[in-house]
Motif scaffolding. Structure first.
Motif, PDB file in Angstrom:
ATOM      1  N   LYS A 107      48.040  19.711   1.662  1.00 47.00           N
ATOM      2  CA  LYS A 107      46.473  19.886   2.654  1.00 47.00           C
ATOM      3  C   LYS A 107      46.465  18.587   3.359  1.00 47.00           C
ATOM      4  N   ALA A 108      46.417  17.747   2.553  1.00 44.02           N
ATOM      5  CA  ALA A 108      45.241  16.652   2.816  1.00 44.02           C
ATOM      6  C   ALA A 108      46.583  15.496   3.958  1.00 44.02           C
ATOM      7  N   ASP A 109      47.728  16.258   3.953  1.00 45.79           N
ATOM      8  CA  ASP A 109      48.284  16.046   4.589  1.00 45.79           C
ATOM      9  C   ASP A 109      49.176  13.591   4.325  1.00 45.79           C
ATOM     10  N   ARG A 110      49.562  13.767   3.158  1.00 42.12           N
ATOM     11  CA  ARG A 110      49.259  12.404   2.317  1.00 42.12           C
ATOM     12  C   ARG A 110      50.956  12.755   1.426  1.00 42.12           C
ATOM     13  N   GLU A 165      43.059  17.302 -21.037  1.00 42.61           N
ATOM     14  CA  GLU A 165      42.923  15.970 -20.386  1.00 42.61           C
ATOM     15  C   GLU A 165      43.771  16.296 -19.012  1.00 42.61           C
ATOM     16  N   VAL A 166      43.533  16.146 -18.134  1.00 42.28           N
ATOM     17  CA  VAL A 166      44.807  15.674 -17.483  1.00 42.28           C
ATOM     18  C   VAL A 166      43.457  14.430 -16.617  1.00 42.28           C
ATOM     19  N   THR A 167      44.379  13.371 -16.210  1.00 44.00           N
ATOM     20  CA  THR A 167      44.440  11.818 -15.692  1.00 44.00           C
ATOM     21  C   THR A 167      45.417  12.086 -15.013  1.00 44.00           C
ATOM     22  N   VAL A 168      44.430  11.631 -13.410  1.00 43.21           N
ATOM     23  CA  VAL A 168      45.208  11.766 -12.041  1.00 43.21           C
ATOM     24  C   VAL A 168      45.868   9.266 -11.491  1.00 43.21           C
ATOM     25  N   VAL A 169      47.039   9.498 -12.219  1.00 47.26           N
ATOM     26  CA  VAL A 169      46.335   7.529 -11.698  1.00 47.26           C
ATOM     27  C   VAL A 169      47.739   7.393 -10.226  1.00 47.26           C
ATOM     28  N   ALA A 170      47.228   6.462  -9.669  1.00 50.94           N
ATOM     29  CA  ALA A 170      47.845   6.224  -8.316  1.00 50.94           C
ATOM     30  C   ALA A 170      49.319   5.880  -8.682  1.00 50.94           C
ATOM     31  N   PRO A 203      42.370   2.934  -6.824  1.00 52.72           N
ATOM     32  CA  PRO A 203      41.164   3.665  -6.922  1.00 52.72           C
ATOM     33  C   PRO A 203      41.346   3.917  -8.336  1.00 52.72           C
ATOM     34  N   PRO A 204      40.383   3.542  -9.411  1.00 57.64           N
ATOM     35  CA  PRO A 204      40.558   4.161 -10.853  1.00 57.64           C
ATOM     36  C   PRO A 204      40.968   4.947 -11.114  1.00 57.64           C
ATOM     37  N   PRO A 205      41.631   4.935 -11.937  1.00 57.02           N
ATOM     38  CA  PRO A 205      42.255   6.607 -12.684  1.00 57.02           C
ATOM     39  C   PRO A 205      40.986   7.552 -12.873  1.00 57.02           C
ATOM     40  N   LEU A 241      40.332  11.115  -6.731  1.00 55.81           N
ATOM     41  CA  LEU A 241      40.615   9.708  -6.949  1.00 55.81           C
ATOM     42  C   LEU A 241      41.237   9.999  -4.906  1.00 55.81           C
ATOM     43  N   TRP A 242      40.999  10.575  -4.632  1.00 55.15           N
ATOM     44  CA  TRP A 242      41.654  10.769  -2.882  1.00 55.15           C
ATOM     45  C   TRP A 242      40.158  10.776  -1.895  1.00 55.15           C
TER      46      TRP A 242
END
Ligand code: ATP
Length: 308
Positions: free
Chosen positions: A85-88, A46-51, A6-8, A123-124
């Protein structure tokens, strides 16, 4: 077939000031009951979340040397709570760009945690509502819930129970950043010390709510108040000079933001804020000044596009 990466996701999240902060007596569990009015202003992280297969956190911008780049960072704790919570597995990298002063009483760490919750759930594709995220936010810290919603809101309990306040008018602020920071628990301890055995003085919230509904900054200026201010000033006596200088420069009122040492000055309009900021910057009573307005929305996705 391999799953597409997925894109950031980049989330922008505002700082808060407290227009009103009434601190109840010390409870047996070591906390204080609060009644506060949060107001989100236009200073942002700013917070970026990247897989990523190399999970972790990097921090850029103002005051980075004081921000932990490990699992003790509140934004990383938010990732862990949501992953559970997402069990990941928390297989993401967080990139924080700080624009909110660190340890300044503007809840920058809490803002980053709220942004991480919003960013990771996007993201998820977890499809969690803000109300669902707010349950996790309250676990992370008392100011995280407000950073999810932004705007202007009354906070009770430890600050995590939020009710939005109608305030259609934009208010203009000058924010004076101090050279060092203050530890929030130390400021509460100082307040308890100053109070001794005396009960807290009454500080009703109604006048500030009425002033917000009316929208007149002059009326709002008369109703601003923060029980932690005397403790912050006791720990950094120079703040008294900063507060005086802002009003001398033309602000309608000034107060310490939360546990300080940042000071916020309410101005009559955008132009007045520019004048106050210019004058305040020249008298050497703070590290730097910023102009901000509020209320602004809470944590919002600003970028979620696949690279071109
Ligand atoms: P509070 O929300 O307790 O009033 P504050 O707004 O005064 O705090 P923050 O900038 O949130 O101050 O930082 C408080 C402490 O939290 C600092 O010691 C800092 O090292 C730590 N911290 C943990 N995570 C972060 C983060 N993402 N950004 C900034 N500080 C963080």
């Amino acid at each position: 077939m391999l799953a597409a990466v997925p894109p950031p996701v980049t989330v922008r999240v505002p700082a808060k000031i407290n227009l009103h902060l009434a601190v109840g007596p010390l409870r047996d569990d070591g906390y204080h009951d609060l009644v506060t009015v949060f107001h989100a202003v236009s200073l942002f992280d700013e917070v970026t979340v990247v897989a990523s297969e190399a999970p972790g956190i990097e921090v850029h911008g103002e005051g980075v040397s004081e921000v932990p780049a490990d699992e003790t960072n509140l934004a990383w704790r938010a990732v862990q709570v949501l992953a559970e919570k997402a069990d990941r597995d928390p297989d993401v990298r967080l990139v924080l760009r700080k624009g909110i002063p660190v340890s300044g009483g503007m809840a920058g760490g809490s803002a980053d945690a709220a942004a991480a919750l919003v960013g990771l759930s996007t993201l998820w594709k977890l499809d969690l509502t803000r109300d669902e995220l707010s349950v996790l936010a309250a676990e992370l810290g008392s100011d995280v819930t407000f950073a999810l919603y932004g705007g202007t809101a009354v906070g009770t309990g430890r600050g995590e129970q939020i009710v939005p306040v109608l305030s259609r008018h934009t208010q203009h602020w000058v924010i004076a950043l101090h050279r060092g920071g203050l530890s929030t628990p130390a400021v509460f301890r100082e307040l308890d010390r100053l109070r001794g055995d005396s009960p807290p003085a009454e500080r009703p919230v109604e006048p500030v709510l009425e002033a917000l509904a009316g929208g007149d900054p002059r009326q709002l200026a008369l109703s601003l108040g923060n029980d932690l201010q005397s403790a912050a000033v006791s720990m950094i006596p120079d703040l008294r000079r900063t507060l005086r200088a802002g009003v001398t420069a033309g602000a309608l009122a000034g107060l310490v933001s939360g546990s300080g040492p940042t000071c916020a000055f309410l101005c009559s309009g955008a132009e007045a804020a520019l004048d106050v900021a210019t004058e305040l910057a020249g008298v050497g009573v703070c590290r730097t000044v910023r102009i901000a307005h509020g209320p602004v929305p809470g944590a919002r996705v600003v970028d979620h596009e696949p690279p071109a």
